[in-house]
Design a protein around this motif. Structure first.
Motif, short mmCIF file in Angstrom:
data_model
loop_
_atom_site.label_atom_id
_atom_site.label_comp_id
_atom_site.label_asym_id
_atom_site.label_seq_id
_atom_site.Cartn_x
_atom_site.Cartn_y
_atom_site.Cartn_z
N ASN A 56 0.86 -1.18 0.00
CA ASN A 56 0.00 0.00 0.00
C ASN A 56 0.90 1.23 0.00
O ASN A 56 2.04 1.17 0.48
N VAL A 57 0.37 2.31 -0.53
CA VAL A 57 1.10 3.57 -0.56
C VAL A 57 0.18 4.60 0.08
O VAL A 57 -1.01 4.66 -0.23
N THR A 58 0.73 5.40 0.98
CA THR A 58 -0.13 6.39 1.62
C THR A 58 0.44 7.79 1.44
O THR A 58 1.50 7.98 0.82
N ILE A 59 -0.32 8.77 1.95
CA ILE A 59 0.10 10.17 1.87
C ILE A 59 1.49 10.30 2.48
O ILE A 59 1.73 9.70 3.54
N PRO A 60 2.47 10.95 1.90
CA PRO A 60 2.36 11.84 0.74
C PRO A 60 2.90 11.22 -0.56
O PRO A 60 3.24 11.96 -1.47
N ILE A 104 0.00 -1.36 -4.75
CA ILE A 104 0.91 -1.88 -5.79
C ILE A 104 0.84 -3.40 -5.76
O ILE A 104 0.81 -4.00 -4.68
N THR A 105 0.77 -4.00 -6.96
CA THR A 105 0.90 -5.46 -7.04
C THR A 105 2.23 -5.77 -7.71
O THR A 105 2.67 -5.05 -8.61
N VAL A 106 2.86 -6.86 -7.26
CA VAL A 106 4.14 -7.29 -7.83
C VAL A 106 3.91 -8.65 -8.49
O VAL A 106 3.50 -9.60 -7.83
N HIS A 162 -2.52 0.61 -8.52
CA HIS A 162 -4.00 0.61 -8.51
C HIS A 162 -4.47 1.70 -7.55
O HIS A 162 -3.71 2.17 -6.71
N ASN A 163 -5.74 2.07 -7.68
CA ASN A 163 -6.33 2.99 -6.69
C ASN A 163 -7.60 2.35 -6.14
O ASN A 163 -8.66 2.45 -6.75
N THR A 164 -7.47 1.66 -5.00
CA THR A 164 -8.63 0.95 -4.46
C THR A 164 -9.55 1.88 -3.66
O THR A 164 -10.62 1.45 -3.23
N GLU A 187 -10.47 -4.74 -1.41
CA GLU A 187 -10.08 -4.71 -2.83
C GLU A 187 -8.57 -4.96 -2.97
O GLU A 187 -8.14 -5.74 -3.83
N ALA A 188 -7.77 -4.32 -2.13
CA ALA A 188 -6.31 -4.52 -2.17
C ALA A 188 -5.97 -5.98 -1.85
O ALA A 188 -5.13 -6.60 -2.52
#
Ligand code: NAP
Length: 265
Positions: A49-53, A78-80, A88-90, A244-245
């Motif tokens: 997962n990627v979060t702010i910022p 992100i999927t690897v 992706h943007n879930t 979803e992720a």
């Protein structure tokens, strides 16, 4: 806030399905984003997962991104796959799933107002536009509202998306909506409140969605409920985007009840 809950809910889900995965929070400095993303495949990660910022900053380091991530200009998952990294943007599906759970398929042609023009607002705008709503973006900084409206109309042909400065919003603007969304940080602990102009003017027949995640209903949702509106809270969206992720990483349906209990613990 959401990222601090993610290890708890994903690790509970992995354990419930007997999967040999573990979710770990890893703070990354802005200058290290590229190296961190590139290292995911080498280190054997299945995803992240990627979060702010960093939601926009990771994009140049990925091999491809989904349509939702492209339109939202933000990646939260992100999927690897081997050496291939996909963004992706879930949050878009999280918002949509949480909303349609209460509205069903009834929103086509309906007016919807989004307060905010940041990442959460972009996800909400995409989801609502795809559901056929006519959008109005309202923001403290008008230029950001204008930019989001332009992004929507350019990215999704046929979508109706206007914008307003928060200072120009009227009671009538609020009253005519079917859906009213708070996609700002207003209502989070230590932040200000959603303006009374919105909170006090929602009525029965409207659906009020607060993206802010809080352990108790936010003041905005309490006021909306008192006005007779149907409410959707940020924890429902948080769980839906996490589910979803989870499915993107594992290829399996998420154990949503397990995840819900893990968050409520
Ligand atoms: P962001 O990109 O930083 O955007 C923040 C937005 O809030 C901007 O539109 C900003 O307006 C507005 N804002 C901040 N302070 C304000 C104030 N005092 N008065 C009026 N407007 C104000 O943040 P984000 O990622 O969109 O997140 C917004 C909220 O959604 C956060 O509470 C976040 O936790 C939540 N969220 C929840 C989920 C979930 O799954 N439930 C997912 C994503 C985000 P300006 O443009 O004028 O600065």
């Amino acid at each position: 806030m959401s990222h601090s809950l993610s290890p708890r809910l994903h690790n509970a889900a992995f354990a419930a399905l007997g999967l040999d995965y573990v979710y770990v929070p890893l703070p990354v400095r802005a200058e290290d984003v590229g190296a961190a993303v590139k290292g995911l495949a080498a280190l054997g990660f299945r995803g992240a997962n990627v979060t702010i910022p960093h939601k926009g900053a990771v994009i140049p380091f990925l091999d491809g991104i989904s349509e939702d991530a492209r339109l939202a200009e933000a990646v939260n998952t992100i999927t690897v796959d081997g050496s291939r990294l996909r963004g992706h943007n879930t949050d878009v599906e999280g918002f949509r799933g949480a909303l349609v759970a209460v509205t069903g398929d009834t929103l086509a042609g309906q007016p919807a107002l989004i307060l905010g023009a940041g990442g959460a607002a972009r996800a909400a705008a995409l989801a609502l536009a795809r559901l056929g709503c006519a959008l109005t973006i309202v923001n403290r900084t008008p230029a950001a509202a204008q930019r989001l409206a332009a992004l929507m109309t350019a990215g999704l042909p046929g979508v109706s998306c206007g914008w307003l400065a928060l200072s120009d919003l009227t009671e009538r603007d609020v009253a005519r909506q079917r859906v009213v969304v708070n996609a700002t940080s207003l209502g989070m602990a230590g932040e200000g409140k959603v303006p009374a102009l919105l909170a006090d003017n929602v009525t029965a027949g409207q659906v009020v969605f607060d993206a802010v995640y809080a352990s108790r209903p936010t003041d905005f949702l309490v006021a909306a409920q008192a006005g007779g509106a149907t409410v959707v809270d940020g924890s429902t969206m948080l769980l839906a985007q996490a589910a979803e992720a989870f499915s993107l990483w594992t290829g399996l349906p998420a154990p949503r009840e397990v995840m819900r209990h893990a968050v409520q613990r």
